[in-house]
Design a protein around this motif. Structure first.
Motif, PDB file in Angstrom:
ATOM      1  N   LEU A   3       0.870  -1.170   0.000  1.00  0.00           N
ATOM      2  CA  LEU A   3       0.000   0.000   0.000  1.00  0.00           C
ATOM      3  C   LEU A   3       0.907   1.220   0.000  1.00  0.00           C
ATOM      4  O   LEU A   3       1.875   1.277   0.757  1.00  0.00           O
ATOM      5  N   TYR A  11       4.744   3.886   2.555  1.00  0.00           N
ATOM      6  CA  TYR A  11       4.162   2.641   2.076  1.00  0.00           C
ATOM      7  C   TYR A  11       4.220   1.560   3.146  1.00  0.00           C
ATOM      8  O   TYR A  11       4.990   1.632   4.102  1.00  0.00           O
ATOM      9  N   PHE A  32      -9.667  -2.864  -1.980  1.00  0.00           N
ATOM     10  CA  PHE A  32      -9.021  -2.104  -0.907  1.00  0.00           C
ATOM     11  C   PHE A  32      -9.936  -0.968  -0.502  1.00  0.00           C
ATOM     12  O   PHE A  32     -10.550  -0.308  -1.343  1.00  0.00           O
ATOM     13  N   TYR A  41      -7.516   0.311   7.475  1.00  0.00           N
ATOM     14  CA  TYR A  41      -7.496  -0.033   6.054  1.00  0.00           C
ATOM     15  C   TYR A  41      -7.585  -1.551   5.932  1.00  0.00           C
ATOM     16  O   TYR A  41      -6.947  -2.278   6.702  1.00  0.00           O
ATOM     17  N   PRO A 238      -0.389   5.176   5.332  1.00  0.00           N
ATOM     18  CA  PRO A 238      -0.912   3.804   5.256  1.00  0.00           C
ATOM     19  C   PRO A 238      -0.370   2.903   6.356  1.00  0.00           C
ATOM     20  O   PRO A 238      -0.395   1.678   6.234  1.00  0.00           O
TER      21      PRO A 238
END
Length: 250
Positions: A3, A11, A32, A41, A238
């Motif tokens: 991600l 990331y 996603f 997430y 993320p």
């Protein structure tokens, strides 16, 4: 699998699921989205396994906050349909959406990221059933959107104005154009103009009000488009604390 936030370049590496099926023996679709209830997430992997008398689609969910995979019950539909050139798992209203087959027909299915349950979303009425040449699901200005067309005909664009309300589907029609790579990314660039597709170094822009489309050249490109997508600029990371394997690129 990773991600990444294209704005900050933060990331997060997603580990391989120990129960995951080998790619050579399964067909898979991903999705996603953000779970508003748990501030998390989630990545959803639907992998279909067919061998002998066995035909099942596994549902695996990865939580970024928890940093782990979980396997849920198998998909309660015959199969997830591969959309020509379409994105996998269209995220609208906290729900991931796919087209799926059911009793020799098709349905729109939703997977709620909060309760992790599947349900059916009412499709537009007066569709063409199995005679459809192709179809795609998209997100358009926060609404679930569906493209469908017959061979050698126009493209019907359906937009669900009020989520899960069948009567709220509205439609408009676009003259057929060369869409070898599908309708990607279908991104609004003004009140009336939307980007419909990409063709090498140019974009196809459709004006909803005037019912006309045109090409838009993109300066500075040295390679043709192969895969495209859209994102909303954000500074959200993320990663969640130290419990997950995250990285930052300076």
């Amino acid at each position: 699998m990773f991600l990444i936030n294209p704005t900050t370049l933060d990331y997060h590496r997603i580990p391989v699921f120990h129960l995951g099926l080998p790619q050579q023996s399964s067909y898979r679709e991903y999705g996603f989205g953000y779970d508003f209830a748990s501030d998390d997430y989630k990545v959803v992997n639907l992998s279909r396994y067919r061998k002998g008398n066995i035909d099942t689609t596994f549902v695996d969910v990865y939580s970024v906050r928890m940093g782990l995979w979980r396997r849920l019950e198998s998909l309660p539909y015959d199969d997830v349909l591969s959309e020509r050139g379409g994105a996998s798992g269209v995220f609208v209203n906290g729900v991931l959406h796919w087209m799926a087959s059911k009793a020799s027909s098709f349905v729109i299915i939703g997977f709620d990221l909060s309760d992790e349950k599947f349900f059916e979303v009412p499709a537009p009425t007066n569709l063409y059933g199995n005679e459809l040449d192709w179809y795609e699901l998209r997100s358009f200005r926060g609404c679930l959107c569906m493209f469908c067309a017959l061979l050698e005909s126009e493209i019907d664009v359906w937009v669900m104005k009020e989520y899960r309300v069948e009567e709220s589907w509205t439609t408009f029609r676009i003259d057929r154009m060369d869409l070898e790579n599908g309708l990607v990314p279908f991104c609004p660039i003004s009140d009336d103009d939307v980007v419909l597709s990409v063709d090498r170094d140019r974009l196809t822009v459709y004006n909803i009000k005037e019912d006309q489309w045109r090409y838009m050249e993109v300066d500075g490109l040295t390679y043709m488009f192969e895969r495209t997508g859209i994102f909303i600029e954000s500074l959200v990371s993320p990663m969640f604390g130290m419990g997950t394997e995250g990285y930052h690129i300076a």
